[in-house]
Design an enzyme around this catalytic site. Structure first.
Site, PDB file in Angstrom:
ATOM      1  N   GLU A   1      14.390  -0.354 -10.268  1.00 55.29           N
ATOM      2  CA  GLU A   1      13.704   0.795 -10.852  1.00 55.29           C
ATOM      3  C   GLU A   1      14.364   2.100 -10.391  1.00 55.29           C
ATOM      4  OE1 GLU A   1       9.562   1.554  -9.639  1.00 55.29           O
ATOM      5  OE2 GLU A   1       9.098   1.924 -11.745  1.00 55.29           O
TER       6      GLU A   1
ATOM      7  N   CYS B   1       5.922   4.635 -15.042  1.00 59.83           N
ATOM      8  CA  CYS B   1       6.087   3.196 -14.789  1.00 59.83           C
ATOM      9  C   CYS B   1       6.731   2.528 -15.993  1.00 59.83           C
ATOM     10  CB  CYS B   1       4.750   2.554 -14.460  1.00 59.83           C
ATOM     11  SG  CYS B   1       3.494   2.841 -15.720  1.00 59.83           S
TER      12      CYS B   1
ATOM     13  N   THR C   1       5.288  -1.615  -2.008  1.00 60.21           N
ATOM     14  CA  THR C   1       3.974  -1.345  -1.393  1.00 60.21           C
ATOM     15  C   THR C   1       2.942  -2.340  -1.914  1.00 60.21           C
ATOM     16  OG1 THR C   1       4.577   1.005  -1.429  1.00 60.21           O
ATOM     17  CG2 THR C   1       2.330   0.488  -0.833  1.00 60.21           C
ATOM     18  N   GLY C   2       3.064  -2.718  -3.180  1.00 60.65           N
ATOM     19  CA  GLY C   2       2.137  -3.703  -3.747  1.00 60.65           C
ATOM     20  C   GLY C   2       2.124  -4.998  -2.934  1.00 60.65           C
TER      21      GLY C   2
ATOM     22  N   LYS D   1      -8.006   6.567  -2.958  1.00 62.52           N
ATOM     23  CA  LYS D   1      -6.901   7.192  -2.216  1.00 62.52           C
ATOM     24  C   LYS D   1      -5.830   7.663  -3.189  1.00 62.52           C
ATOM     25  CE  LYS D   1      -3.035   6.583   0.202  1.00 62.52           C
ATOM     26  NZ  LYS D   1      -2.473   7.844  -0.239  1.00 62.52           N
TER      27      LYS D   1
ATOM     28  N   GLU E   1      -0.865  -2.814 -10.229  1.00 61.09           N
ATOM     29  CA  GLU E   1      -0.123  -2.235 -11.365  1.00 61.09           C
ATOM     30  C   GLU E   1       1.146  -1.650 -10.755  1.00 61.09           C
ATOM     31  OE1 GLU E   1      -1.441  -2.512 -14.398  1.00 61.09           O
ATOM     32  OE2 GLU E   1      -3.291  -3.353 -13.601  1.00 61.09           O
TER      33      GLU E   1
ATOM     34  N   GLY F   1       1.256   1.409  -7.838  1.00 57.07           N
ATOM     35  CA  GLY F   1       2.359   1.928  -7.037  1.00 57.07           C
ATOM     36  C   GLY F   1       3.576   1.037  -7.171  1.00 57.07           C
TER      37      GLY F   1
ATOM     38  N   GLU G   1      -0.455  10.886  -1.475  1.00 56.30           N
ATOM     39  CA  GLU G   1      -0.379  12.156  -0.734  1.00 56.30           C
ATOM     40  C   GLU G   1       0.321  13.231  -1.563  1.00 56.30           C
ATOM     41  OE1 GLU G   1       2.707  11.941   2.594  1.00 56.30           O
ATOM     42  OE2 GLU G   1       2.675   9.875   1.878  1.00 56.30           O
TER      43      GLU G   1
HETATM   44  P1  NDP Z   1       3.982   3.868  -3.646  1.00 51.57           P
HETATM   45  O1  NDP Z   1       4.026   2.406  -3.672  1.00 51.57           O
HETATM   46  O2  NDP Z   1       4.903   4.599  -2.729  1.00 51.57           O
HETATM   47  O3  NDP Z   1       2.516   4.399  -3.283  1.00 51.57           O
HETATM   48  C1  NDP Z   1       1.376   4.029  -4.035  1.00 51.57           C
HETATM   49  C2  NDP Z   1       0.137   4.309  -3.222  1.00 51.57           C
HETATM   50  O4  NDP Z   1       0.077   3.413  -2.103  1.00 51.57           O
HETATM   51  C3  NDP Z   1       0.105   5.717  -2.637  1.00 51.57           C
HETATM   52  O5  NDP Z   1      -1.206   6.219  -2.661  1.00 51.57           O
HETATM   53  C4  NDP Z   1       0.584   5.468  -1.223  1.00 51.57           C
HETATM   54  O6  NDP Z   1       0.244   6.486  -0.324  1.00 51.57           O
HETATM   55  C5  NDP Z   1      -0.117   4.167  -0.910  1.00 51.57           C
HETATM   56  N1  NDP Z   1       0.433   3.394   0.212  1.00 51.57           N
HETATM   57  C6  NDP Z   1       1.649   3.478   0.798  1.00 51.57           C
HETATM   58  N2  NDP Z   1       1.767   2.552   1.775  1.00 51.57           N
HETATM   59  C7  NDP Z   1       0.599   1.857   1.810  1.00 51.57           C
HETATM   60  C8  NDP Z   1       0.100   0.774   2.607  1.00 51.57           C
HETATM   61  N3  NDP Z   1       0.840   0.191   3.541  1.00 51.57           N
HETATM   62  N4  NDP Z   1      -1.157   0.319   2.357  1.00 51.57           N
HETATM   63  C9  NDP Z   1      -1.911   0.878   1.384  1.00 51.57           C
HETATM   64  N5  NDP Z   1      -1.495   1.908   0.616  1.00 51.57           N
HETATM   65  C10 NDP Z   1      -0.254   2.394   0.818  1.00 51.57           C
HETATM   66  O7  NDP Z   1       4.208   4.357  -5.155  1.00 51.57           O
HETATM   67  P2  NDP Z   1       4.309   5.827  -5.714  1.00 51.57           P
HETATM   68  O8  NDP Z   1       3.073   6.586  -5.422  1.00 51.57           O
HETATM   69  O9  NDP Z   1       5.604   6.446  -5.325  1.00 51.57           O
HETATM   70  O10 NDP Z   1       4.296   5.561  -7.286  1.00 51.57           O
HETATM   71  C11 NDP Z   1       5.417   5.206  -8.007  1.00 51.57           C
HETATM   72  C12 NDP Z   1       5.415   3.718  -8.309  1.00 51.57           C
HETATM   73  O11 NDP Z   1       4.222   3.376  -9.004  1.00 51.57           O
HETATM   74  C13 NDP Z   1       6.539   3.319  -9.252  1.00 51.57           C
HETATM   75  O12 NDP Z   1       7.084   2.113  -8.837  1.00 51.57           O
HETATM   76  C14 NDP Z   1       5.839   3.183 -10.598  1.00 51.57           C
HETATM   77  O13 NDP Z   1       6.515   2.362 -11.505  1.00 51.57           O
HETATM   78  C15 NDP Z   1       4.518   2.613 -10.176  1.00 51.57           C
HETATM   79  N6  NDP Z   1       3.495   2.850 -11.194  1.00 51.57           N
HETATM   80  C16 NDP Z   1       3.012   1.773 -11.902  1.00 51.57           C
HETATM   81  C17 NDP Z   1       2.101   1.968 -12.919  1.00 51.57           C
HETATM   82  C18 NDP Z   1       1.556   0.816 -13.720  1.00 51.57           C
HETATM   83  O14 NDP Z   1       0.573   1.018 -14.432  1.00 51.57           O
HETATM   84  N7  NDP Z   1       2.141  -0.365 -13.677  1.00 51.57           N
HETATM   85  C19 NDP Z   1       1.636   3.309 -13.290  1.00 51.57           C
HETATM   86  C20 NDP Z   1       2.187   4.357 -12.465  1.00 51.57           C
HETATM   87  C21 NDP Z   1       3.083   4.127 -11.455  1.00 51.57           C
HETATM   88  P3  NDP Z   1       1.212   7.768  -0.158  1.00 51.57           P
HETATM   89  O15 NDP Z   1       1.843   8.087  -1.466  1.00 51.57           O
HETATM   90  O16 NDP Z   1       0.266   8.805   0.221  1.00 51.57           O
HETATM   91  O17 NDP Z   1       2.220   7.373   0.835  1.00 51.57           O
END
Ligand code: NDP
Length: 463
Positions: A365, A268, A216-217, A161, A234, A212, A164
């Site tokens: 963050e 990140c 959300t994690g 996934k 992550e 993410g 979006e």
């Molecule tokens: P989000 O947490 O908003 O989203 C991450 C993913 O989870 C997206 O595909 C999102 O879908 C999906 N998602 C949202 N809600 C749910 C749910 N309830 N159940 C399952 N999946 C869900 O993060 P971002 O995409 O905005 O990314 C930015 C974040 O990621 C920052 O905090 C950044 O630091 C972190 N990050 C960490 C990295 C690491 O290696 N540690 C590397 C890169 C980023 P959708 O977007 O379609 O809503």
């Protein structure tokens, strides 16, 4: 909603607000069907010799090279990443592919660990089965490939996934994998937002690999907590760097400005807090601010642009809130400080000094082109402040003396430690967050075995 109505996903160019594409989101029923098909197909994929899977992923690499410029343009258009940085990401993807292509077979080979008097002990690395790869938009090729490449090589099926906000890139990845020879049931992209991610977690999966935000994690961890499946998270960070009194000031300022503002600060491991020894605080601020003021901001397709768009419009509110709160609490603004007029979503590259840990800017963050720089009296205060966080992704020290830097960094609970560098990821090294920055490891040999479960064989010859 009736069974046939589908939610429409609108893909917007964040640099100008224009609609790039509309497409139907996958429904929970679609996702369930894909999961069943993947489950059925996975044993066949796993039964192929690993050399066949390696050859297919090698072909994927060739296709990425062939179509690199088109992939970079799509990435730039859908996430607002400056084009030169999109090309860098494609180049970085190739380096990761090379690491996995060269190391997976030996890493997953059966290991005989003991053999004596008719008794043999060996370890076999079996694929997990069907894994969910839920990905972020900021480096879709990096965070995606950290998971789907070793997962596929190890013999897993992957339901992927993309965010979006990086859907078109996710679909490109799928197309190239299919062209390379990965069966459609073995790698399937799920189109949709958070609801699609949540529906994916309800399927009969053997592992979840999530990249993410921290919030959300937590939801992902809660959703699968009773199922006892493998989970890796992550997550984000609030990564600190400390500048000691003996550095080359200009070099440290340029390096840290790049670490804070590259990818428009949407990494990140962006540097998000800088602590500077009081002896060099003023000249450091001057050099840092001069560097940031020189960054070209604007059209991400322009070769000269260094600061592109803010991908998620909601992030503009976070950035403005943090800037306003810092100012209200007495921070000194050196440049930027506010959203730029449209079209598109842009925030001025922003630097504050006179900051402290009461400010949200120094605690939460930011994920954008904004930084707080705090003066410290010396090493002890710097370490105490670096440690004062719920996150633990990376930390850096700029200093002449390696031993001094290593001593300080050993006291900070972070997955990666940098001496005279920052915002850096290597496929050869483990990438993992501690505390609120996650659990589990991608990349390096840890990030190959992560997609397998070990089977312990105890084999005794008959008497
Ligand atoms: P989000 O947490 O908003 O989203 C991450 C993913 O989870 C997206 O595909 C999102 O879908 C999906 N998602 C949202 N809600 C749910 C749910 N309830 N159940 C399952 N999946 C869900 O993060 P971002 O995409 O905005 O990314 C930015 C974040 O990621 C920052 O905090 C950044 O630091 C972190 N990050 C960490 C990295 C690491 O290696 N540690 C590397 C890169 C980023 P959708 O977007 O379609 O809503």
């Amino acid at each position: 909603m009736t069974k046939r109505q589908k939610v429409t996903l609108k893909i917007i160019n964040p640099a100008n607000g224009e609609l790039l594409k509309e497409m139907p989101e996958d429904s929970p029923a679609d996702i369930a069907k894909e999961a069943q098909a993947a489950r059925k197909a996975q044993p066949g994929w796993a039964s192929k010799p690993i050399s066949e899977r390696i050859a297919i992923l090698q072909k994927f690499r060739e296709l990425v090279v062939l179509k690199g410029e088109a992939l970079a343009l799509t990435l730039t258009d859908e996430v607002g990443k400056p084009i030169t940085q999109s090309r860098n990401e494609i180049r970085g993807l190739l380096a990761r592919l090379d690491f996995f292509l060269q190391n997976t077979a030996s890493e997953l080979a059966e290991e005989t660990v003991f053999s004596d008097q008719g008794m043999t002990e060996k370890i076999q690395h079996e694929p997990l089965g069907l894994v969910a790869n839920i990905s972020a938009w900021n480096y879709p090729y990096f965070v995606g490939s950290n998971v789907f490449v070793p997962a596929l090589l190890a013999g897993n099926a992957v339901l992927y996934k993309p965010s979006e906000f990086a859907t078109l890139t996710g679909l490109h990845i799928a197309d190239l994998l299919y062209e390379a020879g990965v069966p459609e049931e073995i790698f399937h992209p799920i189109v949709g937002g958070g609801a699609a991610g949540a529906a994916l977690l309800e399927q009969d999966i053997d592992g979840v690999f999530f990249t993410g935000s921290n919030s959300t994690g937590k939801k992902v961890a809660e959703a699968v907590s009773r199922r006892m499946i493998k989970i890796q998270l992550e997550l984000g960070g609030k990564d600190p760097a400390y500048v000691c009194d003996d550095v080359d000031i200009h070099h440290a300022a340029v390096s840290l400005a790049d670490g804070a503002f590259y990818n428009t600060g949407q990494s990140c491991c962006s540097v998000e807090r800088i602590y500077v020894h009081s002896k060099i605080h003023e000249p450091f601020l001057e050099a840092f601010t001069a560097e940031v003021k020189g960054y070209p901001v604007g059209n991400p397709r322009d070769e000269k642009t260094y600061i592109g768009a803010i991908t998620r419009p909601a992030q503009l509110e976070t950035l403005q809130r943090q800037a306003d709160d810092a100012l209200a609490q007495g921070a000194k603004l050196h440049c930027g400080g506010k959203r730029m007029p449209g079209p598109g979503f842009f925030f001025e590259p922003t630097a504050f000094s006179n900051v402290n840990h009461k400010m949200e800017l120094m605690r939460e963050e930011s994920f954008g082109p904004i930084i707080g720089i705090q003066e410290v009296s010396g090493d002890e205060e710097a370490v105490a402040l670096m440690k004062d966080t719920v996150y633990g992704l990376t930390a850096g020290v700029y200093a002449k003396d390696q031993a001094r830097a290593e001593r300080l960094l050993a006291r900070v609970d972070a997955g990666s430690a940098y001496w005279n560098c920052c915002d850096r990821v290597s496929p050869r090294l483990p990438w993992s967050g501690r505390k609120g920055s996650g659990a589990g490891t991608v990349l390096s040999h840890y990030g190959i075995k992560a997609f397998t479960k070990p089977k312990a064989w105890h084999l005794k010859q008959p008497v």
